[in-house]
Scaffold this motif. Structure first.
Motif, PDB file in Angstrom:
ATOM      1  N   LEU A  54       0.798  -1.231   0.000  1.00  0.00           N
ATOM      2  CA  LEU A  54       0.000   0.000   0.000  1.00  0.00           C
ATOM      3  C   LEU A  54       0.830   1.281   0.000  1.00  0.00           C
ATOM      4  O   LEU A  54       0.396   2.299  -0.492  1.00  0.00           O
ATOM      5  CB  LEU A  54      -0.946   0.022   1.207  1.00  0.00           C
ATOM      6  CG  LEU A  54      -2.056  -1.029   1.234  1.00  0.00           C
ATOM      7  CD1 LEU A  54      -2.866  -0.909   2.511  1.00  0.00           C
ATOM      8  CD2 LEU A  54      -2.976  -0.894   0.032  1.00  0.00           C
ATOM      9  N   ARG A 133     -10.020  -6.642  -5.591  1.00  0.00           N
ATOM     10  CA  ARG A 133     -11.349  -6.049  -5.410  1.00  0.00           C
ATOM     11  C   ARG A 133     -12.270  -6.544  -6.505  1.00  0.00           C
ATOM     12  O   ARG A 133     -11.881  -6.598  -7.665  1.00  0.00           O
ATOM     13  CB  ARG A 133     -11.263  -4.525  -5.509  1.00  0.00           C
ATOM     14  CG  ARG A 133     -10.687  -3.929  -4.301  1.00  0.00           C
ATOM     15  CD  ARG A 133     -10.848  -2.433  -4.239  1.00  0.00           C
ATOM     16  NE  ARG A 133     -10.173  -1.993  -3.035  1.00  0.00           N
ATOM     17  CZ  ARG A 133     -10.722  -2.018  -1.836  1.00  0.00           C
ATOM     18  NH1 ARG A 133     -11.976  -2.398  -1.677  1.00  0.00           N
ATOM     19  NH2 ARG A 133     -10.039  -1.649  -0.782  1.00  0.00           N
ATOM     20  N   ARG A 134     -13.497  -6.873  -6.122  1.00  0.00           N
ATOM     21  CA  ARG A 134     -14.462  -7.393  -7.095  1.00  0.00           C
ATOM     22  C   ARG A 134     -15.474  -6.326  -7.471  1.00  0.00           C
ATOM     23  O   ARG A 134     -15.707  -5.394  -6.703  1.00  0.00           O
ATOM     24  CB  ARG A 134     -15.174  -8.590  -6.506  1.00  0.00           C
ATOM     25  CG  ARG A 134     -14.227  -9.740  -6.266  1.00  0.00           C
ATOM     26  CD  ARG A 134     -14.931 -10.928  -5.636  1.00  0.00           C
ATOM     27  NE  ARG A 134     -14.206 -12.156  -5.927  1.00  0.00           N
ATOM     28  CZ  ARG A 134     -13.031 -12.481  -5.394  1.00  0.00           C
ATOM     29  NH1 ARG A 134     -12.438 -11.664  -4.550  1.00  0.00           N
ATOM     30  NH2 ARG A 134     -12.429 -13.592  -5.722  1.00  0.00           N
ATOM     31  N   LEU A 135     -16.085  -6.492  -8.633  1.00  0.00           N
ATOM     32  CA  LEU A 135     -17.101  -5.543  -9.072  1.00  0.00           C
ATOM     33  C   LEU A 135     -18.345  -5.688  -8.206  1.00  0.00           C
ATOM     34  O   LEU A 135     -18.891  -6.782  -8.105  1.00  0.00           O
ATOM     35  CB  LEU A 135     -17.484  -5.814 -10.520  1.00  0.00           C
ATOM     36  CG  LEU A 135     -16.457  -5.471 -11.591  1.00  0.00           C
ATOM     37  CD1 LEU A 135     -16.925  -5.996 -12.941  1.00  0.00           C
ATOM     38  CD2 LEU A 135     -16.239  -3.968 -11.654  1.00  0.00           C
ATOM     39  N   PRO A 136     -18.803  -4.604  -7.584  1.00  0.00           N
ATOM     40  CA  PRO A 136     -19.995  -4.723  -6.735  1.00  0.00           C
ATOM     41  C   PRO A 136     -21.281  -4.651  -7.559  1.00  0.00           C
ATOM     42  O   PRO A 136     -22.182  -3.880  -7.265  1.00  0.00           O
ATOM     43  CB  PRO A 136     -19.859  -3.524  -5.796  1.00  0.00           C
ATOM     44  CG  PRO A 136     -19.097  -2.515  -6.578  1.00  0.00           C
ATOM     45  CD  PRO A 136     -18.249  -3.255  -7.573  1.00  0.00           C
ATOM     46  N   HIS A 190     -10.990   2.747 -19.142  1.00  0.00           N
ATOM     47  CA  HIS A 190     -10.455   3.520 -18.023  1.00  0.00           C
ATOM     48  C   HIS A 190     -11.305   4.774 -17.838  1.00  0.00           C
ATOM     49  O   HIS A 190     -11.901   5.273 -18.780  1.00  0.00           O
ATOM     50  CB  HIS A 190      -8.992   3.877 -18.313  1.00  0.00           C
ATOM     51  CG  HIS A 190      -8.311   4.571 -17.164  1.00  0.00           C
ATOM     52  ND1 HIS A 190      -8.429   4.159 -15.881  1.00  0.00           N
ATOM     53  CD2 HIS A 190      -7.492   5.667 -17.143  1.00  0.00           C
ATOM     54  CE1 HIS A 190      -7.733   4.964 -15.095  1.00  0.00           C
ATOM     55  NE2 HIS A 190      -7.163   5.882 -15.832  1.00  0.00           N
ATOM     56  N   ARG A 191     -11.339   5.251 -16.595  1.00  0.00           N
ATOM     57  CA  ARG A 191     -12.197   6.387 -16.241  1.00  0.00           C
ATOM     58  C   ARG A 191     -11.842   7.660 -17.009  1.00  0.00           C
ATOM     59  O   ARG A 191     -12.696   8.481 -17.315  1.00  0.00           O
ATOM     60  CB  ARG A 191     -12.066   6.637 -14.735  1.00  0.00           C
ATOM     61  CG  ARG A 191     -12.995   7.672 -14.178  1.00  0.00           C
ATOM     62  CD  ARG A 191     -12.973   7.642 -12.666  1.00  0.00           C
ATOM     63  NE  ARG A 191     -11.745   8.194 -12.111  1.00  0.00           N
ATOM     64  CZ  ARG A 191     -11.576   9.479 -11.789  1.00  0.00           C
ATOM     65  NH1 ARG A 191     -12.541  10.340 -11.997  1.00  0.00           N
ATOM     66  NH2 ARG A 191     -10.443   9.881 -11.261  1.00  0.00           N
ATOM     67  N   ARG A 196      -1.875   6.017 -14.735  1.00  0.00           N
ATOM     68  CA  ARG A 196      -0.840   6.103 -13.708  1.00  0.00           C
ATOM     69  C   ARG A 196       0.095   4.897 -13.842  1.00  0.00           C
ATOM     70  O   ARG A 196       0.298   4.145 -12.903  1.00  0.00           O
ATOM     71  CB  ARG A 196      -1.449   6.166 -12.304  1.00  0.00           C
ATOM     72  CG  ARG A 196      -2.376   5.031 -12.007  1.00  0.00           C
ATOM     73  CD  ARG A 196      -2.778   4.932 -10.573  1.00  0.00           C
ATOM     74  NE  ARG A 196      -3.261   3.603 -10.279  1.00  0.00           N
ATOM     75  CZ  ARG A 196      -4.327   3.055 -10.814  1.00  0.00           C
ATOM     76  NH1 ARG A 196      -5.056   3.724 -11.703  1.00  0.00           N
ATOM     77  NH2 ARG A 196      -4.681   1.834 -10.492  1.00  0.00           N
ATOM     78  N   GLN A 220     -16.771   3.824 -17.236  1.00  0.00           N
ATOM     79  CA  GLN A 220     -16.696   2.864 -16.137  1.00  0.00           C
ATOM     80  C   GLN A 220     -17.704   1.745 -16.345  1.00  0.00           C
ATOM     81  O   GLN A 220     -18.750   1.957 -16.955  1.00  0.00           O
ATOM     82  CB  GLN A 220     -17.019   3.574 -14.825  1.00  0.00           C
ATOM     83  CG  GLN A 220     -16.023   4.645 -14.462  1.00  0.00           C
ATOM     84  CD  GLN A 220     -16.489   5.412 -13.245  1.00  0.00           C
ATOM     85  OE1 GLN A 220     -16.411   4.927 -12.132  1.00  0.00           O
ATOM     86  NE2 GLN A 220     -16.997   6.609 -13.456  1.00  0.00           N
ATOM     87  N   VAL A 221     -17.375   0.585 -15.814  1.00  0.00           N
ATOM     88  CA  VAL A 221     -18.286  -0.557 -15.929  1.00  0.00           C
ATOM     89  C   VAL A 221     -19.587  -0.220 -15.190  1.00  0.00           C
ATOM     90  O   VAL A 221     -19.561   0.170 -14.026  1.00  0.00           O
ATOM     91  CB  VAL A 221     -17.675  -1.820 -15.288  1.00  0.00           C
ATOM     92  CG1 VAL A 221     -18.643  -2.998 -15.404  1.00  0.00           C
ATOM     93  CG2 VAL A 221     -16.345  -2.158 -15.942  1.00  0.00           C
ATOM     94  N   PHE A 254      -8.893  -3.552 -10.275  1.00  0.00           N
ATOM     95  CA  PHE A 254      -9.169  -2.375  -9.438  1.00  0.00           C
ATOM     96  C   PHE A 254      -8.379  -2.383  -8.151  1.00  0.00           C
ATOM     97  O   PHE A 254      -8.854  -1.915  -7.121  1.00  0.00           O
ATOM     98  CB  PHE A 254     -10.664  -2.310  -9.102  1.00  0.00           C
ATOM     99  CG  PHE A 254     -11.520  -1.974 -10.285  1.00  0.00           C
ATOM    100  CD1 PHE A 254     -11.446  -0.721 -10.869  1.00  0.00           C
ATOM    101  CD2 PHE A 254     -12.376  -2.913 -10.819  1.00  0.00           C
ATOM    102  CE1 PHE A 254     -12.227  -0.405 -11.956  1.00  0.00           C
ATOM    103  CE2 PHE A 254     -13.166  -2.608 -11.912  1.00  0.00           C
ATOM    104  CZ  PHE A 254     -13.088  -1.349 -12.486  1.00  0.00           C
ATOM    105  N   GLY A 255      -7.213  -2.979  -8.161  1.00  0.00           N
ATOM    106  CA  GLY A 255      -6.404  -2.991  -6.946  1.00  0.00           C
ATOM    107  C   GLY A 255      -6.823  -4.105  -5.990  1.00  0.00           C
ATOM    108  O   GLY A 255      -7.682  -4.925  -6.293  1.00  0.00           O
ATOM    109  N   LYS A 257      -7.770  -5.580  -1.930  1.00  0.00           N
ATOM    110  CA  LYS A 257      -8.307  -5.246  -0.616  1.00  0.00           C
ATOM    111  C   LYS A 257      -7.929  -6.356   0.351  1.00  0.00           C
ATOM    112  O   LYS A 257      -7.447  -7.414  -0.064  1.00  0.00           O
ATOM    113  CB  LYS A 257      -9.821  -5.083  -0.670  1.00  0.00           C
ATOM    114  CG  LYS A 257     -10.545  -6.393  -0.983  1.00  0.00           C
ATOM    115  CD  LYS A 257     -12.017  -6.178  -1.102  1.00  0.00           C
ATOM    116  CE  LYS A 257     -12.719  -6.305   0.231  1.00  0.00           C
ATOM    117  NZ  LYS A 257     -14.164  -6.250   0.142  1.00  0.00           N
TER     118      LYS A 257
END
Ligand SMILES: Cc1cc2nc3c(=O)[nH]c(=O)nc-3n(C[C@H](O)[C@H](O)[C@H](O)COP(=O)(O)OP(=O)(O)OC[C@H]3O[C@@H](n4cnc5c(N)ncnc54)[C@H](O)[C@@H]3O)c2cc1C
Ligand code: FES
Lengths: 347, 104
Positions: A54, A133-136, A190-191, A196, A220-221, A254-255, A257
């Motif tokens: 992190l 991280r998963r798509l919520p 990408h947003r 980056r 974004q999705v 998405f990184g 967690k």
């Protein structure tokens, strides 16, 4: 308790540490001073826990006697300090199943099938395993592993597919560049039109886009379409409204967690994802099963690296007794003990 | 004391006393509302993502490059998305309204 059946011979060792974060690393040193050999398991593919994952480049100012160092520098120094004790790392695998053997030892198994037998298991698991991280999105689980991926396990899974990669960091761009030759078509979502990632990767991505071999989508999705786990299209929200992008595989990056994971099933006294311990020995409610660092709670606990270091030192006293019930432990300073000097390789 | 309003993920609005000088994330976290804030406010995680109302947005300095970069890892990022650990609460922000973004 889950985990794939193992084919390997169990590794016999004095201590297995779950989590190769700063506290697990310092525990190797403290255990080593008492002559205990350690193996460490971590879900990440690198050593260093939160400090390395992190904030590798951010400075830390409150390590005693180290006025300033970065997260990565701290990990490098802890590794150097632990080196004389030859810790063995088992990375990229999660400690999944824990079982008490008849002789009182623990049998610990990882998702990679590594098996340990040891009198001491130390949970230095921070806030849990680092996982993607998963798509919520409602229904996203149905696609997972079939046409929705959060990591690349096998590049072959993507051969001949119409792939969309969501994300704008190094891993998104690296996978775009690596998977492009295999896929039937590839796109990156990408947003915004700013990445980056390493400038060289960005440059190569732009070349692929210009030559028409990859598509760049800004947005974004927003939803997934398909049946029976097979993705047919991704709905994308863009500044100009929602669009539909046809593809049969989505790689969402998405990184990471932290998630408590299998530890929750081990019969520990857990409250709000934190393990209760005895502050004399840092043993949990089960003898020979210890917990130290960010994962624990007790009256006055501070989630600081320095607190974890102290916990590691006390824990090792009891772990020594578990490993050598018939031996007495004498208290000695590293400054003056020739025995400790021998262990440290400075004699 | 200056106050702020926080809408949780069930749509319930909470009025909180804002400690001047704390970040909005810290105020939300200390009130025991569900904000993950995994990195503790270091602009290294995007799990303190909130939506701010238009009036509030106008009062805030725009997100810097670091904040924008972390927002890239957020989910359902909108024009009024901010990382609450990067908003320092002050008297001028009295009465602002924020909403917790989805968890993921
Ligand atoms: C941005 C940021 C800044 C910080 N600044 C400071 C500071 O200035 N000073 C300070 O004292 N502290 C600071 N901290 C806190 C500090 O980083 C933590 O206290 C420290 O990392 C805790 O160490 P740990 O070894 O207990 O756990 P972690 O560093 O969280 O490591 C735990 C490891 O265990 C692994 N793991 C968990 N479960 C399993 C499993 N079942 N199987 C395999 N592996 C598993 C995880 O993948 C992880 O790598 C900061 C934290 C952050 C995020
Ligand atoms: S708490 Fe991590 S970015 Fe704000």
């Amino acid at each position: 308790m889950t985990g794939s059946p193992s084919t390997q011979e169990p590794i016999q060792t004095d201590m297995v540490i779950i989590g190769a974060g700063p506290i697990g690393l310092f525990a190797v040193f403290e255990a080593g001073l008492l002559g205990l050999k350690c193996h460490l398991v971590d879900n990440l593919d690198k050593i260093g826990g939160q400090c390395a994952e992190l904030y590798p480049e951010k400075p830390i100012f409150d390590i005693p006697a180290v006025p300033r160092c970065t997260g990565q520098e701290l990990i490098d120094r802890l590794l150097e300090q632990a080196k004389p004790f030859e810790p063995v790392f088992h990375l990229d695998q999660q400690a999944s199943a824990l079982q008490r053997l008849e002789d009182g030892k623990w049998r610990l198994e990882t998702t990679a099938g590594t098996v340990f037998e040891t009198p001491n298991v130390v949970i230095a698991a921070g806030a849990g395993s680092f996982v993607p991280r998963r798509l919520p999105l409602p229904g996203a689980e149905d696609f997972e592993g079939k046409s929705l991926y959060y990591a690349v396990r096998r590049m072959e899974d993507f051969r001949g597919r119409h792939l969309l990669i969501a994300g704008g960091g190094d891993s998104a761009l690296d996978w775009l560049l690596n998977l492009e030759p295999l896929t039937a078509s590839i796109g990156i979502l990408h947003r915004r039109d700013e990445f980056r990632a390493a400038p060289d990767s960005v440059q190569r991505m732009r070349e692929l886009v210009e030559s028409g071999r990859a598509r760049l989508l800004l947005g974004q999705v927003a939803g997934l379409e398909g049946t029976g786990g097979q993705l047919e299209a991704v709905r994308i929200s863009t500044p100009d409204g929602e669009i539909r992008h046809e593809c049969d595989a989505l790689l969402a990056l998405f990184g990471l967690k932290m998630e408590l994971g299998p530890i929750a099933e081990w019969g520990l006294n857990i409250e709000r994802n934190l393990i209760h311990v005895d502050t004399e020995t840092f043993e949990t409610n089960q003898p020979g099963l210890f917990a130290i660092g960010d994962i624990i709670t007790y009256p006055g606990k501070l989630k600081l690296i320095l607190s974890g270091f102290h916990e590691a030192a006390l824990m090792c006293q009891k772990a020594f007794k578990n490993a050598h019930p018939d031996q007495r432990l004498v208290f000695r300073y590293t400054t003056s003990s020739s025995d400790l000097h021998k262990k440290l390789g400075v004699a | 004391m200056a106050k702020l309003k926080v809408t949780d993920r069930d749509g319930v609005q909470h009025e909180l006393e804002g400690e001047i000088g704390w970040s909005v994330m810290e105020i939300i976290r200390e009130a025991d509302l569900p904000i993950e804030a995994a990195c503790g406010g270091c602009c290294a995680c995007a799990t303190c993502h909130v939506y701010v109302d238009a009036g509030t947005l106008a009062k805030l300095p725009p997100a810097d490059a670091d904040e924008n970069m972390m927002l890239d890892e957020g989910f359902e990022v909108r024009d009024n998305s901010r990382l609450s650990c990067q908003i320092k609460f002050s008297e001028e922000l009295d009465g602002i309204e924020v909403e917790l973004a989805p968890e993921y």
